[in-house]
Design a protein around this motif. Structure first.
Motif, PDB file in Angstrom:
ATOM      1  N   PRO A   3      59.344  26.328  20.132  1.00  0.00           N
ATOM      2  CA  PRO A   3      59.717  26.594  21.536  1.00  0.00           C
ATOM      3  C   PRO A   3      61.196  26.909  21.727  1.00  0.00           C
ATOM      4  CG  PRO A   3      58.351  24.625  21.369  1.00  0.00           C
ATOM      5  CD  PRO A   3      58.651  25.060  19.980  1.00  0.00           C
ATOM      6  N   VAL A   4      62.072  26.223  20.996  1.00  0.00           N
ATOM      7  CA  VAL A   4      63.518  26.474  21.142  1.00  0.00           C
ATOM      8  C   VAL A   4      63.863  27.869  20.636  1.00  0.00           C
ATOM      9  CG1 VAL A   4      65.811  25.733  20.397  1.00  0.00           C
ATOM     10  CG2 VAL A   4      64.089  24.018  20.992  1.00  0.00           C
ATOM     11  N   LEU A   5      63.302  28.235  19.491  1.00  0.00           N
ATOM     12  CA  LEU A   5      63.553  29.560  18.927  1.00  0.00           C
ATOM     13  C   LEU A   5      62.976  30.648  19.826  1.00  0.00           C
ATOM     14  CD1 LEU A   5      64.663  31.211  16.588  1.00  0.00           C
ATOM     15  CD2 LEU A   5      62.479  30.905  15.428  1.00  0.00           C
ATOM     16  N   GLU A   6      61.784  30.390  20.357  1.00  0.00           N
ATOM     17  CA  GLU A   6      61.163  31.360  21.253  1.00  0.00           C
ATOM     18  C   GLU A   6      61.997  31.570  22.512  1.00  0.00           C
ATOM     19  OE1 GLU A   6      56.934  31.885  23.605  1.00  0.00           O
ATOM     20  OE2 GLU A   6      57.009  30.635  21.812  1.00  0.00           O
ATOM     21  N   ALA A   7      62.541  30.489  23.046  1.00  0.00           N
ATOM     22  CA  ALA A   7      63.403  30.604  24.231  1.00  0.00           C
ATOM     23  C   ALA A   7      64.675  31.379  23.904  1.00  0.00           C
ATOM     24  CB  ALA A   7      63.739  29.216  24.768  1.00  0.00           C
ATOM     25  N   SER A   8      65.240  31.157  22.703  1.00  0.00           N
ATOM     26  CA  SER A   8      66.445  31.880  22.292  1.00  0.00           C
ATOM     27  C   SER A   8      66.176  33.378  22.165  1.00  0.00           C
ATOM     28  CB  SER A   8      66.971  31.335  20.967  1.00  0.00           C
ATOM     29  OG  SER A   8      67.389  30.008  21.101  1.00  0.00           O
ATOM     30  N   VAL A   9      65.027  33.707  21.591  1.00  0.00           N
ATOM     31  CA  VAL A   9      64.657  35.111  21.444  1.00  0.00           C
ATOM     32  C   VAL A   9      64.483  35.752  22.819  1.00  0.00           C
ATOM     33  CG1 VAL A   9      62.845  36.681  20.643  1.00  0.00           C
ATOM     34  CG2 VAL A   9      63.638  34.833  19.172  1.00  0.00           C
ATOM     35  N   ARG A  10      63.823  35.036  23.727  1.00  0.00           N
ATOM     36  CA  ARG A  10      63.643  35.566  25.085  1.00  0.00           C
ATOM     37  C   ARG A  10      64.991  35.770  25.776  1.00  0.00           C
ATOM     38  NH1 ARG A  10      59.607  31.534  26.884  1.00  0.00           N
ATOM     39  NH2 ARG A  10      57.792  32.189  25.746  1.00  0.00           N
ATOM     40  N   ASN A  11      65.898  34.824  25.607  1.00  0.00           N
ATOM     41  CA  ASN A  11      67.230  34.958  26.207  1.00  0.00           C
ATOM     42  C   ASN A  11      67.973  36.155  25.638  1.00  0.00           C
ATOM     43  OD1 ASN A  11      66.890  32.750  27.865  1.00  0.00           O
ATOM     44  ND2 ASN A  11      67.926  31.339  26.471  1.00  0.00           N
ATOM     45  N   LEU A  12      67.900  36.334  24.328  1.00  0.00           N
ATOM     46  CA  LEU A  12      68.579  37.468  23.692  1.00  0.00           C
ATOM     47  C   LEU A  12      68.014  38.793  24.187  1.00  0.00           C
ATOM     48  CD1 LEU A  12      70.546  38.637  21.628  1.00  0.00           C
ATOM     49  CD2 LEU A  12      68.761  38.347  19.899  1.00  0.00           C
ATOM     50  N   VAL A  13      66.693  38.904  24.195  1.00  0.00           N
ATOM     51  CA  VAL A  13      66.067  40.140  24.665  1.00  0.00           C
ATOM     52  C   VAL A  13      66.394  40.375  26.137  1.00  0.00           C
ATOM     53  CG1 VAL A  13      63.851  41.267  25.113  1.00  0.00           C
ATOM     54  CG2 VAL A  13      64.238  40.104  22.933  1.00  0.00           C
ATOM     55  N   GLY A  14      66.413  39.318  26.928  1.00  0.00           N
ATOM     56  CA  GLY A  14      66.767  39.442  28.341  1.00  0.00           C
ATOM     57  C   GLY A  14      68.189  39.950  28.528  1.00  0.00           C
ATOM     58  N   GLU A  15      69.135  39.423  27.729  1.00  0.00           N
ATOM     59  CA  GLU A  15      70.531  39.880  27.800  1.00  0.00           C
ATOM     60  C   GLU A  15      70.649  41.344  27.401  1.00  0.00           C
ATOM     61  OE1 GLU A  15      73.683  38.664  28.554  1.00  0.00           O
ATOM     62  OE2 GLU A  15      72.590  37.066  29.577  1.00  0.00           O
ATOM     63  N   ILE A  16      69.954  41.735  26.329  1.00  0.00           N
ATOM     64  CA  ILE A  16      69.999  43.126  25.879  1.00  0.00           C
ATOM     65  C   ILE A  16      69.448  44.049  26.960  1.00  0.00           C
ATOM     66  CG2 ILE A  16      69.002  44.760  24.221  1.00  0.00           C
ATOM     67  CD1 ILE A  16      69.212  42.503  22.132  1.00  0.00           C
ATOM     68  N   LEU A  17      68.316  43.673  27.538  1.00  0.00           N
ATOM     69  CA  LEU A  17      67.725  44.515  28.579  1.00  0.00           C
ATOM     70  C   LEU A  17      68.608  44.571  29.817  1.00  0.00           C
ATOM     71  CD1 LEU A  17      63.970  43.509  28.283  1.00  0.00           C
ATOM     72  CD2 LEU A  17      65.081  45.591  27.453  1.00  0.00           C
TER      73      LEU A  17
END
Length: 62
Positions: A3-17
């Motif tokens: 869950p922590v890694l998944e949240a980090s990935v979502r945050n990164l993709v959100g920042e990029i977008l």
């Protein structure tokens, strides 16, 4: 995926977008950084004394 890694990935993709609008634009930006010429620093003289001296350097008169 954890869950922590998944949240980090979502945050990164959100920042990029948010910043670039799409993953493709972000990838093009990164490729542009790799293809851009680098700044070459001027060559400095070899250090003849001290711990980090160049082994082939002549001693410097002081």
């Amino acid at each position: 995926m954890e869950p922590v890694l998944e949240a980090s990935v979502r945050n990164l993709v959100g920042e990029i977008l948010f910043r670039y609008g799409s993953i493709d634009v972000f990838c093009l930006y990164l490729r542009g950084l790799l293809d851009a010429p680098t700044c070459e620093l001027p060559l400095v003289g070899a250090v003849a004394t001290g711990r980090h001296r160049w082994r082939g350097a002549e001693p410097v008169d002081q």
